[in-house]
Design a protein around this motif. Structure first.
Motif, PDB file in Angstrom:
ATOM      1  N   GLY A 448       0.787  -1.223   0.000  1.00  0.00           N
ATOM      2  CA  GLY A 448       0.000   0.000   0.000  1.00  0.00           C
ATOM      3  C   GLY A 448       0.818   1.271   0.000  1.00  0.00           C
ATOM      4  O   GLY A 448       0.293   2.363   0.250  1.00  0.00           O
ATOM      5  N   ILE A 449       2.116   1.168  -0.300  1.00  0.00           N
ATOM      6  CA  ILE A 449       3.007   2.339  -0.289  1.00  0.00           C
ATOM      7  C   ILE A 449       3.152   2.868  -1.714  1.00  0.00           C
ATOM      8  O   ILE A 449       3.475   2.097  -2.629  1.00  0.00           O
ATOM      9  CB  ILE A 449       4.390   1.959   0.279  1.00  0.00           C
ATOM     10  N   PRO A 450       2.936   4.160  -1.952  1.00  0.00           N
ATOM     11  CA  PRO A 450       3.104   4.720  -3.300  1.00  0.00           C
ATOM     12  C   PRO A 450       4.501   4.446  -3.859  1.00  0.00           C
ATOM     13  O   PRO A 450       5.499   4.532  -3.138  1.00  0.00           O
ATOM     14  CB  PRO A 450       2.874   6.222  -3.087  1.00  0.00           C
ATOM     15  N   VAL A 451       4.550   4.116  -5.150  1.00  0.00           N
ATOM     16  CA  VAL A 451       5.800   3.686  -5.778  1.00  0.00           C
ATOM     17  C   VAL A 451       6.475   4.852  -6.492  1.00  0.00           C
ATOM     18  O   VAL A 451       5.900   5.931  -6.648  1.00  0.00           O
ATOM     19  CB  VAL A 451       5.547   2.529  -6.767  1.00  0.00           C
ATOM     20  N   LEU A 452       7.704   4.610  -6.947  1.00  0.00           N
ATOM     21  CA  LEU A 452       8.466   5.629  -7.671  1.00  0.00           C
ATOM     22  C   LEU A 452       8.154   5.593  -9.159  1.00  0.00           C
ATOM     23  O   LEU A 452       7.916   4.538  -9.752  1.00  0.00           O
ATOM     24  CB  LEU A 452       9.964   5.423  -7.476  1.00  0.00           C
TER      25      LEU A 452
END
Length: 573
Positions: A448-452
């Protein structure tokens, strides 16, 4: 979602356990601080029989060592790769960046080439030389004492050569050149290209009771079970656990963000455990990011709050900007003089080159501004899948009817094995603000962590440098009496230039500087915006060099650690 919060307050939390994180762990724990190390991958110790790949034979695998389970081959010691299931990254259309991640205790230091070069005086002030990029806010003389300490603590072989921009150090005895390297030395001499003993962090001599001596199995990429090569776990973190402080390691823990209080000061980190998929919080007086240049930038950009709406440490809007990687291009050649080799002696040596060529050119007379060094490989290491003998290449380019089946195939393998030399250029690209990584607004990873999202393109400078590499490689191969294999890369392929990120030397996403409006950290790698957050990976680099960056990461991490200790004593942070 309920977040489990620890009541303990550590002196320091270190995110990442590679070169920078390992060195910070060692220095801060030795100073008596209580340290928490948060690592995204599992625990790893090359002495562990269940994890060890060193000295295993290709026939022990149905894949014969092929790159099916790991990016660089089955026996290579890197848990991760260019693509990791459930942990994607994206690109701006028309651009490319290959992002390698090694998630394990010790990070990439378990499988790297261990080429351990100091940056030189020009490398810190290159804008003064050619007008491109920016100068560092520090000089070689600021870093030299720490390079010296790193040489002595970890060990590096080489020789003092007196080259002005390839500084000498405290060297262990280097191994002698192997036969294919003697051919290279003779070929380079004809072109006036210098060749000196490689500078690599493998122990050719005993330096302490914790580590063994290299026994020349040639498998350093598998991580050494006698700790003869440098890996952050075996050489820094494990000794730190025995020192005056206290080191607690949290493995399989993916950091989501740095937490802050109402004043905007860091209070610790929030992480997701891969083991139970729950979120946890750790508290500390100081947070040190060492997750790698891009991962650290990602954590900062995802650490948004009322006090830091643009991401932690990003009031300048420079986090993620000035991303750059080493240039890389290569060529292989068939050397007839190396055919029909005797195999009754051990030619393995260390896992990598025994000699190399530092940059020799005068850029004022060339059409690109920065240089490169040449790495040499070949010889008669252990064969496995894809070991460098390709009958199709020999048939196509030399009209040699080689290969087949049974005895004929075995005879041809013996005849040609060890007759191919590989030349690789590793050089410096110019740091540019429009090469960057940012948070993709539409995608998250499995946690659930925004990616690069990456935006990166080579400039004409790097492409022209690759052209020079290819011309040099052909000249050297002909000087050795050999013939290049494959078609010569031309402009339509950027002269064989690897994709950005392909050399795995990415730096610059949290660059240091004196001006908080145009940089992210100060010269001690401390965030301008938050005084109790430091970055000790390659993110603070203002520029790359024509050298590998690990030795500089280690030296600067030690320097930043000394500063942290001093500031804590003075109660400034």
């Amino acid at each position: 979602m309920q977040i489990k919060e620890s009541s303990e307050v550590y002196d320091v939390i270190i995110v990442g356990s590679g070169a920078g994180g390992g060195m910070a762990t060692k220095q801060l724990a030795d100073a008596g601080l209580n340290v928490a190390v948060v690592e995204a991958g599992p625990f790893f110790d090359p002495k562990n029989p269940e994890q060890m790949t060193q000295l295993k034979w290709p026939y022990e695998s149905p894949r014969r060592g092929a790159a099916k389970t790991r990016a660089f081959g089955e026996w290579d010691m890197a848990y991760g790769g260019w693509e990791i299931a459930g942990e994607p990254y994206t690109h701006t259309e028309g651009t490319k960046f290959d992002w390698f991640r090694s998630h394990m205790l010790g990070g990439r230091t378990n499988h790297w080439g261990r080429i351990s070069l100091r940056f030189g005086p020009k490398d810190f002030k290159h804008k003064d030389v050619d007008g491109h990029g920016d100068n560092w806010p520090i000089s070689y003389e600021d870093v030299k004492p720490y390079y010296d300490k790193v040489d002595k603590l970890i060990g590096v072989f080489g020789t003092n050569e007196g080259l002005p921009n390839d500084p000498d150090g405290f060297f262990l005895p280097p191994p002698k050149p192997r036969l294919h390297e003697l051919f290279y030395i003779n070929g380079a001499k004809k072109s006036g290209i210098p060749v000196i003993p490689a500078r690599m962090s493998m122990l050719t001599k005993k330096i302490n009771n914790e580590r063994g001596i290299c026994f020349y199995c040639g498998q350093c990429s598998r991580s050494c079970f006698v700790y003869a090569d440098f890996s952050a776990g075996s050489c820094l973190i494990f000794p730190a656990q025995k020192s005056g402080g206290r080191v607690k390691i949290f493995v399989n823990s993916v950091v989501r963000e740095i937490t802050t209080n109402e004043e905007g000061k860091a209070t610790g980190v929030s992480y997701i455990s891969k083991d139970d998929r729950k979120e946890y919080k750790l508290k500390a007086k100081v947070v040190v990011l060492a997750a790698s240049a891009c991962s650290s930038a990602r954590i900062l950009l995802n650490s948004k709050s009322k006090q830091h709406p643009n991401g932690l440490g990003n009031s300048s809007d420079h986090v993620g900007k000035y991303l750059h990687d080493s240039t890389g291009a290569s060529r292989s050649g068939f050397i007839p003089g190396l055919m029909n080799r005797k195999t009754s002696y051990n030619e393995d040596g260390v896992g990598g080159m025994h000699v190399y060529s530092p940059w020799w050119g005068d850029n004022s007379k060339l059409d690109f501004p920065r240089g490169y060094h040449i790495e040499i490989s070949g010889g008669m290491g252990m064969p496995n899948y894809g070991f460098g003998y390709d009958p199709n290449e020999f048939n196509k380019f030399f009209g040699l009817k080689v290969g087949g089946y049974g005895d004929r195939l075995r005879d041809d393998v013996k005849k040609y094995y060890g007759s191919v030399i590989h030349l690789g250029g590793r050089g410096e690209g110019i740091a540019r603000k429009d090469n960057y990584c940012e948070i993709d607004p539409t995608m998250v990873d499995q946690f659930g962590i925004p990616v690069l999202k990456f935006n990166y393109q080579w400039s004409e400078f790097e492409i022209k440098q690759a052209k020079h590499m290819q011309e040099t490689f052909e000249e050297l191969l002909h000087n050795m009496g050999g013939e290049p294999l494959g078609e010569k890369p031309e402009k339509d392929s950027n002269y064989g230039l690897l994709n950005p990120g392909g050399v795995i030397h990415e730096v610059g996403t949290t660059r240091m500087g004196d001006d908080p409006k145009t940089s992210v950290t100060n010269k001690y790698q401390q965030l301008h915006d938050v005084d109790n957050v430091f970055i000790v990976d390659a993110g603070p680099f203002v520029s790359q060099a024509d050298k590998n960056c690990t030795w500089t990461i280690l030296a600067l991490s030690w320097r930043a650690s000394d500063y942290i200790i001093e500031q804590l004593k003075q109660q400034n942070i």
